[in-house]
Enzyme design. Structure first.
Site, short mmCIF file in Angstrom:
data_model
loop_
_atom_site.label_atom_id
_atom_site.label_comp_id
_atom_site.label_asym_id
_atom_site.label_seq_id
_atom_site.Cartn_x
_atom_site.Cartn_y
_atom_site.Cartn_z
N GLN A 194 2.15 -5.87 -3.27
CA GLN A 194 2.49 -5.93 -1.83
C GLN A 194 3.82 -5.20 -1.59
O GLN A 194 4.18 -4.35 -2.38
CB GLN A 194 2.52 -7.37 -1.31
CG GLN A 194 1.17 -8.06 -1.28
CD GLN A 194 0.78 -8.71 -2.60
OE1 GLN A 194 1.59 -9.34 -3.25
NE2 GLN A 194 -0.46 -8.58 -2.99
N ASP A 223 0.81 -1.23 0.00
CA ASP A 223 0.00 0.00 0.00
C ASP A 223 0.84 1.27 0.00
O ASP A 223 0.45 2.27 0.60
CB ASP A 223 -0.96 0.02 1.21
CG ASP A 223 -1.83 -1.21 1.28
OD1 ASP A 223 -2.30 -1.63 0.22
OD2 ASP A 223 -2.01 -1.74 2.38
N LYS A 236 1.91 2.29 -4.99
CA LYS A 236 2.59 1.79 -6.20
C LYS A 236 1.75 2.03 -7.45
O LYS A 236 2.28 2.36 -8.49
CB LYS A 236 2.88 0.29 -6.06
CG LYS A 236 3.92 -0.03 -5.01
CD LYS A 236 4.22 -1.51 -4.95
CE LYS A 236 3.05 -2.34 -4.47
NZ LYS A 236 2.61 -2.09 -3.09
N GLY A 240 -4.38 -4.41 -4.45
CA GLY A 240 -5.37 -3.42 -4.88
C GLY A 240 -4.62 -2.16 -5.25
O GLY A 240 -4.16 -1.43 -4.37
N HIS A 241 -4.43 -1.94 -6.54
CA HIS A 241 -3.68 -0.76 -6.98
C HIS A 241 -4.65 0.33 -7.43
O HIS A 241 -5.42 0.14 -8.37
CB HIS A 241 -2.72 -1.14 -8.11
CG HIS A 241 -1.59 -2.03 -7.64
ND1 HIS A 241 -0.77 -2.72 -8.48
CD2 HIS A 241 -1.17 -2.31 -6.39
CE1 HIS A 241 0.12 -3.39 -7.76
NE2 HIS A 241 -0.11 -3.17 -6.49
#
Ligand code: IMP
Length: 422
Positions: free
Chosen positions: A223, A13, A16, A40-41
């Site tokens: 991650q 988080d 990225k 989750g980007h």
């Protein structure tokens, strides 16, 4: 842009998604190499928010080739739903998106086992995303997993799935959980297989062709370093290699074809799930949550928050070979009069300059802080280095110096335009 590995230098988080989006402008190909839909980007483009879980963020820029590499674990049903969601938002991916035929598959029994194991662990749980990631990588390592290759060959898939459902139903029964119905899983997965078939490719060959043609490839890490199965705060980690080496094994591109490593880090620290977080601080968490920040993109869980941990980022720099830093979420600290940075750990009589391997020792570590004056001004409209308040610049220079790499990008908000490239 050269072949670039982008990794998270903290606990995931780090922002990225946004940095990938910025760097993608100069890339031809973007590849995901590990993890699954636990990631989750988030990317914000002109007030439209996109959250990507399996599809590389490069898909949001026209004409970029996007690859889901062999090192990723793919829940095909979830991937189809993500692709359909993108299509409805006007994102085009036909002819641009490729899925590795050797990527392993995530099944409902993986998700169920993930949840059951967490419940069994009670207060020692990992705090997983419950997406079945650990059990799916477990099957891969045990050489009992099913791959995309299997999914797109109906007879082979039926035969293999039948056996897996039978085996896993026994395990689920032992947990007291409901067994799965083969017919339901088979139908759902076969439909996903048909949808995905046109996108399936030998991505190793495809990527090597791109290398031969001199194309620029961006390896999109998911991650972060301290969630790495080998280098993270085990067992409070994910099940893949989130560090730079994972980009090679998860794509089939050898190390000597990589040109640089960019490490993304927040101007403070966050973590979701259980496990040590030496600089965790309730006041920092309260402040960020009150600003509506730091809620997980995949699970919505509030993230744990703390001061910037230079011991951790220095360690990340070492393990990943980070050349350049991208510091994000600088604007999250705008209101503070004073900002702490952890410059060392003290545990019993020992002082650590790097993160100790023993997670129990790390739990006992006390951070040693240096204090910096805050800038108490909004940074979110800064577009150039000189637009930033002098105290912000000093703070960022100190973070880079303590971490041991060059500051390359400073991000002052979620928007594409809120990016300062140095
Ligand atoms: P899993 O990957 O779902 O097995 O979760 C293992 C650990 O990694 C948990 O602490 C999760 O919260 C964390 N984790 C997994 N994916 C992400 C991510 O994309 N961002 C941040 N933490 C993650």
């Amino acid at each position: 842009m050269a072949n670039t590995i982008l990794i998270g230098a903290q606990w995931g988080d780090e922002g990225k998604g946004k940095i990938i989006d910025v760097l993608t402008e100069d890339a031809d190909v973007v590849v995901r190499t590990q993890g699954g839909n636990n990631a989750g980007h988030t990317v914000l483009i002109k007030a439209q928010k996109f959250v990507l879980h399996l599809v590389p963020s490069g898909i949001l820029r026209k004409g970029k080739v996007c690859v889901i590499g062999n090192g990723v674990v793919v829940d095909p049903v979830s991937l189809v739903s993500e692709m359909e969601g993108l299509r409805k938002l006007g994102v085009k991916y036909k002819g641009n998106l490729f899925l590795s035929e050797t990527a392993h598959l995530v099944f409902p029994y993986h998700r169920e086992l993930d949840a059951q194991r967490e419940t069994l662990q009670g207060k020692n749980k990992i705090g997983t995303t419950k997406r079945g990631i650990g059990p799916a990588y477990g099957d891969k390592a045990a050489r009992t997993g099913l791959r995309v290759l299997d999914l797109i060959q109906p007879d082979r898939f039926k035969q293999k799935l039948e056996l897996k459902i039978k085996e896993n139903n026994e395990v689920l029964k032992a947990f007291g959980a409901k067994p799965l119905l083969f017919k339901n899983v088979h139908e759902e997965y076969r439909a996903a297989g048909d949808y995905l078939k046109p996108f399936v490719a030998n991505t190793v060959v495809l990527l090597h062709e791109a290398v031969r043609k001199g194309k620029d490839i961006l390896f999109e890490g998911a991650q972060g370093t301290f969630l790495d199965i080998d280098h993270g705060t085990y067992p409070f980690v994910t099940s893949s290699n989130t560090t730079a080496g994972g980009a090679c094994t998860g794509s089939g591109i050898p190390p000597h074809r990589m040109d640089r490593v960019v490490g993304v880090m927040k101007a403070y620290t966050t973590r979701v799930g259980e496990g040590p977080l030496p600089t965790e601080n309730a006041e920092v968490a309260d402040m960020l949550h009150a600003m509506g920040r730091e809620f997980g993109a995949t699970t919505g869980r509030p993230r744990r928050c703390g001061w910037f941990d230079a011991v951790a980022t220095r360690h990340a720099c070492m393990v990943n070979g980070i050349d350049e830093l991208a510091v994000t979420n600088i604007d999250g600290l705008d209101s503070l009069a004073s900002i702490k940075v952890c410059i060392g750990y003290r545990c019993d009589t020992k002082r650590y300059e790097f993160v100790p391997n023993d997670t129990e020792a790390l739990n006992r570590c006390e951070p040693v802080y240096a204090e910096f004056p805050g800038w108490e001004a909004s940074t979110s409209s800064a577009r150039k280095w000189k637009d930033l308040p002098p105290r912000t610049r000093s703070y960022l220079k100190a973070l880079a110096e303590l971490t041991g790499a060059k500051l390359a990008i400073a991000s002052v908000g979620p928007g594409r335009e809120q990016t300062i490239v140095l």
